[in-house]
Design a protein around this motif. Structure first.
Motif, mmCIF file in Angstrom:
data_model
loop_
_atom_site.group_PDB
_atom_site.id
_atom_site.type_symbol
_atom_site.label_atom_id
_atom_site.label_comp_id
_atom_site.label_asym_id
_atom_site.label_seq_id
_atom_site.Cartn_x
_atom_site.Cartn_y
_atom_site.Cartn_z
ATOM 1 N N ARG A 1 -29.861 11.745 -10.531
ATOM 2 C CA ARG A 1 -30.253 11.693 -9.130
ATOM 3 C C ARG A 1 -31.202 12.835 -8.815
ATOM 4 O O ARG A 1 -31.180 13.399 -7.730
ATOM 5 N N PHE A 2 -32.004 13.151 -9.779
ATOM 6 C CA PHE A 2 -32.958 14.269 -9.634
ATOM 7 C C PHE A 2 -34.129 13.840 -8.774
ATOM 8 O O PHE A 2 -34.892 12.984 -9.147
ATOM 9 N N ASP A 3 -34.301 14.346 -7.623
ATOM 10 C CA ASP A 3 -35.280 14.078 -6.572
ATOM 11 C C ASP A 3 -35.537 12.589 -6.396
ATOM 12 O O ASP A 3 -34.692 11.748 -6.681
ATOM 13 N N GLN A 4 -36.751 12.225 -5.898
ATOM 14 C CA GLN A 4 -36.946 10.849 -5.451
ATOM 15 C C GLN A 4 -37.151 9.878 -6.584
ATOM 16 O O GLN A 4 -37.064 8.678 -6.416
ATOM 17 N N GLY A 5 -37.456 10.337 -7.778
ATOM 18 C CA GLY A 5 -37.668 9.459 -8.918
ATOM 19 C C GLY A 5 -36.892 9.990 -10.089
ATOM 20 O O GLY A 5 -36.301 11.049 -10.051
ATOM 21 N N ASN A 6 -36.817 9.209 -11.160
ATOM 22 C CA ASN A 6 -36.058 9.656 -12.318
ATOM 23 C C ASN A 6 -36.928 9.702 -13.563
ATOM 24 O O ASN A 6 -36.445 9.578 -14.669
ATOM 25 N N ARG A 7 -38.244 9.911 -13.378
ATOM 26 C CA ARG A 7 -39.144 9.965 -14.514
ATOM 27 C C ARG A 7 -40.068 11.173 -14.413
ATOM 28 O O ARG A 7 -40.389 11.623 -13.329
ATOM 29 N N VAL A 8 -40.467 11.646 -15.589
ATOM 30 C CA VAL A 8 -41.478 12.691 -15.673
ATOM 31 C C VAL A 8 -42.679 12.103 -16.391
ATOM 32 O O VAL A 8 -42.549 11.545 -17.482
ATOM 33 N N LEU A 9 -43.834 12.205 -15.790
ATOM 34 C CA LEU A 9 -45.066 11.687 -16.371
ATOM 35 C C LEU A 9 -45.866 12.856 -16.932
ATOM 36 O O LEU A 9 -46.260 13.750 -16.193
ATOM 37 N N TYR A 10 -46.085 12.844 -18.250
ATOM 38 C CA TYR A 10 -46.909 13.848 -18.918
ATOM 39 C C TYR A 10 -48.220 13.188 -19.322
ATOM 40 O O TYR A 10 -48.211 12.147 -19.977
ATOM 41 N N VAL A 11 -49.337 13.803 -18.962
ATOM 42 C CA VAL A 11 -50.647 13.331 -19.408
ATOM 43 C C VAL A 11 -51.282 14.483 -20.178
ATOM 44 O O VAL A 11 -51.716 15.467 -19.583
ATOM 45 N N LEU A 12 -51.323 14.369 -21.501
ATOM 46 C CA LEU A 12 -51.701 15.494 -22.351
ATOM 47 C C LEU A 12 -53.043 15.337 -23.038
ATOM 48 O O LEU A 12 -53.644 16.331 -23.440
ATOM 49 N N ASP A 13 -53.501 14.098 -23.212
ATOM 50 C CA ASP A 13 -54.727 13.872 -23.983
ATOM 51 C C ASP A 13 -55.956 14.129 -23.112
ATOM 52 O O ASP A 13 -56.098 13.531 -22.040
ATOM 53 N N PRO A 14 -56.879 15.002 -23.564
ATOM 54 C CA PRO A 14 -58.069 15.293 -22.740
ATOM 55 C C PRO A 14 -58.987 14.103 -22.535
ATOM 56 O O PRO A 14 -59.857 14.146 -21.676
ATOM 57 N N GLU A 15 -58.798 13.034 -23.305
ATOM 58 C CA GLU A 15 -59.612 11.834 -23.119
ATOM 59 C C GLU A 15 -59.036 10.908 -22.059
ATOM 60 O O GLU A 15 -59.574 9.828 -21.817
ATOM 61 N N HIS A 16 -57.937 11.311 -21.452
ATOM 62 C CA HIS A 16 -57.324 10.518 -20.398
ATOM 63 C C HIS A 16 -57.522 11.196 -19.043
ATOM 64 O O HIS A 16 -57.836 12.381 -18.961
ATOM 65 N N SER A 17 -57.339 10.433 -18.011
ATOM 66 C CA SER A 17 -57.429 10.986 -16.659
ATOM 67 C C SER A 17 -56.362 10.347 -15.787
ATOM 68 O O SER A 17 -55.904 9.234 -16.043
ATOM 69 N N LEU A 18 -55.962 11.097 -14.765
ATOM 70 C CA LEU A 18 -54.933 10.639 -13.830
ATOM 71 C C LEU A 18 -55.599 10.259 -12.516
ATOM 72 O O LEU A 18 -56.353 11.041 -11.941
ATOM 73 N N GLY A 19 -55.327 9.058 -12.060
ATOM 74 C CA GLY A 19 -55.861 8.590 -10.782
ATOM 75 C C GLY A 19 -54.806 7.774 -10.058
ATOM 76 O O GLY A 19 -53.598 7.972 -10.257
ATOM 77 N N THR A 20 -55.244 6.859 -9.220
ATOM 78 C CA THR A 20 -54.311 6.033 -8.465
ATOM 79 C C THR A 20 -54.769 4.581 -8.470
ATOM 80 O O THR A 20 -55.948 4.287 -8.661
ATOM 81 N N ARG A 21 -53.829 3.718 -8.276
ATOM 82 C CA ARG A 21 -54.104 2.300 -8.002
ATOM 83 C C ARG A 21 -53.117 1.871 -6.942
ATOM 84 O O ARG A 21 -51.934 1.817 -7.193
ATOM 85 N N ASN A 22 -53.639 1.575 -5.762
ATOM 86 C CA ASN A 22 -52.804 1.330 -4.591
ATOM 87 C C ASN A 22 -51.909 2.551 -4.366
ATOM 88 O O ASN A 22 -52.400 3.648 -4.243
ATOM 89 N N ARG A 23 -50.591 2.384 -4.379
ATOM 90 C CA ARG A 23 -49.687 3.525 -4.192
ATOM 91 C C ARG A 23 -49.014 3.906 -5.503
ATOM 92 O O ARG A 23 -47.902 4.438 -5.503
ATOM 93 N N SER A 24 -49.705 3.668 -6.594
ATOM 94 C CA SER A 24 -49.182 4.017 -7.909
ATOM 95 C C SER A 24 -50.072 5.058 -8.558
ATOM 96 O O SER A 24 -51.283 5.101 -8.319
#
Length: 656
Positions: free
Chosen positions: A319-342
């Motif tokens: 029951r750790f905060d509002q979600g139960n997942r940790v998202l790690y983005v480690l590869d420099p060839e990747h990027s973090l953005g959004t799609r709708n509310r995701s």
């Protein structure tokens, strides 16, 4: 006898000067101007062309040639017209600029960074970070309406004349520059105003034109960072920013310039702003990546640990905060953005690797050189999802965190508890006791197979230090016992890891084991920080590590019971199990130890494997995951603070 000052006109029109200017024009690999002469054609008869150009300049018969106009898309919707001078004219412009730079450069201010020697974007970013750290939290984002198109020639020539009029040869240089400006105004269709942006001379003149703005703004007590016609003004208060903005408008009006009403605003670092290709947010300065090219999205990956640095791990039943997942983005060839509310992770080719709703994520970690856009930051803010930018050593560069809880009553009670000597000492003793006990448990576990006698000796020595804790009369004395116990602990850790030399905790790390522990400690710190925030505690009011400005001591307090299991013992286990190997670490030029992407992934996966296990609650009321356990420990502290009973705080103890 002093040497006479060199003749400015000679330094521009000499054959060697023109030849050097041609070399720079050629190196820039530009296209032909309005006369259609290419670099190849100019080069094929170079000696004759430069001699003729020199003769025309000296005789006063030099006439600029037509411009070639092209449309260039802006970052914002629309286009701007770029007027490209002929190669012959670019040689003249370059020669003038080369001669003027040493004269004008000393007059320019420190706050100007574009088109200047040994300056640039990196130093502009550093200056912003410098003033932000000194309390300049409010920022004016300024956008001048069509700056280059509206530079007044008379005002510009007045500034240039003021600085070079007394120099030998300045007369013909001023006349030539005035002629070039008239030609530019005619070419732009705006006689008397405007600089051609394709001219090698325009950047220097544009800096000269705004030098008065630099001087007057800086003298008013606020801080300016200007990059060509883009600039920000940093202030210590909203009111001061409003005054500075009005002052800026007045200065620019004297130069016949004005600001965009829509593009100019007062913001702060908490909300963030974009400038010279960087996103500035809180204590972050992140270079923005270009938009990926459209591509057919790939199918979502089903595995929870994806390839190439996208790691999505879930803590079952937590029951750790509002979600139960940790998202790690480690590869420099990747990027973090959004799609709708995701939140969306994409490759460089635009293919989406994974998209996950903001309500299903508890925390996000972004590795070094991984880009993330403003939309991802705003979604993290709006959803209260902690987002951390992490360097290559696992340490936090900056964070987007939920707003500090509005629990004034709890914070006052927490401050009172910290200031109550007996209460603080009891909590500090509990933390030190859990730290030493968990160190001993971890050593015992690691030594079961190896059975090393020196490790057994260390365990006994640590037990003796633990026995002295009850009589420790101050927090400092308790910390001293922890330090003495840790000296035995680290020697034993070194033996169990086969380090071959006495282990010493260092930051930055100078050994692979140290680098691994530091990286894991960074992850633990971010997990504990989220737990402290989730419980409503104030991170700065600490019992063991002290309370001072810009120091979240309570986070380090709450880390103590978990260090042995999730960082130190885990690092030894990963090396002994060959999940970490020496080839994942390399020594940098400055003696630091760097980790490969493979090494970072191994550490993250090892950490998540540990915290995914369910363990008994400290109060023996069932089992729970480790992140839930971290939150529960913080809630025990809340209970203790509210009740005024130190025994209500139950730190985590590992089971033997």
């Amino acid at each position: 006898m002093q040497n006479a000052a060199p003749d400015l006109w000679d330094s521009i029109t000499g054959y060697d000067a023109l030849n050097a200017a041609w070399a720079r024009v050629d190196a820039n690999a530009g296209s032909a101007g309005g006369d259609g002469v290419t670099r190849h054609e100019f080069r094929s008869d170079l000696f004759a062309r430069l001699n003729q150009l020199r003769a025309d300049l000296l005789s006063g018969e030099y006439v600029p040639r037509p411009y070639r106009k092209v449309s260039v898309p802006k970052k914002k919707p629309g286009y701007r017209i770029l007027a490209i001078p002929s190669i012959r004219d670019r040689v003249v412009h370059t020669s003038i600029a080369t001669a003027l730079v040493p004269i004008l450069e000393p007059h320019f201010e420190e706050c100007s960074f574009a088109y200047r020697p040994n300056r640039g974007v990196t130093k502009a970013v550093a200056r912003i970070e410098q003033w932000r750290s000194r309390g300049y939290e409010f920022v004016i984002e300024a956008d001048i309406v069509r700056y280059f198109d509206n530079i007044d020639h008379d005002i510009l020539m007045g500034k240039l004349k003021e600085l070079i009029a007394g120099i030998p040869g300045a007369g013909p240089v001023l006349s030539l520059t005035e002629r070039l400006l008239a030609h530019q105004g005619k070419g732009l269709g705006t006689e008397g105003v405007g600089l051609v942006q394709g001219s090698p001379l325009s950047p220097l003149l544009s800096n000269l034109y705004l030098d008065a703005l630099d001087e007057e703004i800086e003298e008013s007590g606020v801080k300016l960072v200007r990059f060509a016609d883009d600039f920000v003004i940093l202030c210590k208060s909203q009111r001061r920013a409003e005054k500075a903005l009005a002052h800026c408008v007045e200065i620019l009006s004297h130069h016949r310039l004005r600001l965009h009403e829509e593009g100019t605003r007062i913001v702060n670092f908490d909300r963030g702003f974009n400038f010279i290709g960087y996103l500035f947010l809180k204590n972050l300065a992140v270079q923005e990546k270009a938009e990926p090219k459209p591509a057919v999205p790939s199918k979502p990956l089903k595995s929870e640990v994806t390839d190439d640095g996208v790691i999505l791990l879930e803590e079952k039943g937590s029951r750790f905060d509002q979600g139960n997942r940790v998202l790690y983005v480690l590869d420099p060839e990747h990027s973090l953005g959004t799609r709708n509310r995701s939140f969306s992770v994409r490759r460089e080719d635009g293919a989406e690797l994974i998209a996950i709703g903001q309500h299903r994520i508890g925390r996000i970690e972004v590795g070094p050189d991984v880009g993330f856009d403003h939309g991802a930051v705003l979604l993290a803010m709006d959803s209260g999802t902690p987002l951390a930018a992490v360097d290559g050593y696992g340490q936090t560069r900056g964070t987007v965190e939920p707003r500090l809880s509005r629990k004034g009553g709890l914070h006052l009670a927490q401050a009172k508890a910290v200031l109550t000597e007996d209460f603080r000492l009891c909590i500090a003793r509990s933390l030190v006791e859990s730290r030493i006990r968990n160190q001993r448990t971890q050593l015992s576990r690691l030594n079961r197979r190896q059975g090393l006698a020196p490790v057994e000796e260390a365990l006994q020595a640590m037990k003796r230090e633990l026995g002295k804790l009850e009589t420790a009369g101050s927090v400092e004395a308790a910390m001293g016992l922890e330090g003495a116990s840790s000296a035995h602990y680290w020697r034993a850790i070194s033996l169990l890891a086969g380090a071959g030399a006495p282990f010493k905790r260092e930051r930055p790390a100078r050994s692979p084991l140290n680098a691994a522990i530091n990286y894991l400690t960074g992850i633990l710190e971010r997990d504990i920080r989220a737990a402290v925030q989730g419980s409503g505690l104030h991170p700065g009011f600490a019992f063991l590590h002290g309370s001072r400005d810009r120091h979240d001591g309570l986070v380090f307090d709450m880390m103590e019971p978990f260090r042995a299991a999730t960082t130190e013992g885990l690092a030894v286990f990963l090396f002994n199990a060959r999940r970490l190997s020496a080839d994942m670490f390399c020594e940098t030029d400055v003696g630091k130890i760097d980790l490969s992407t493979e090494g970072r992934q191994a550490l993250v996966q090892g950490y998540e494997a540990v915290v995914a296990r369910r363990v008994n609650r400290p109060d023996r009321k069932g089992k729970m995951g480790w992140r839930a356990l971290m939150l529960l420990q913080c809630r025990f502290l809340v209970r203790s603070i509210r009740s005024g009973t130190s025994s209500d705080f139950v730190p985590y103890l590992m089971e033997a």
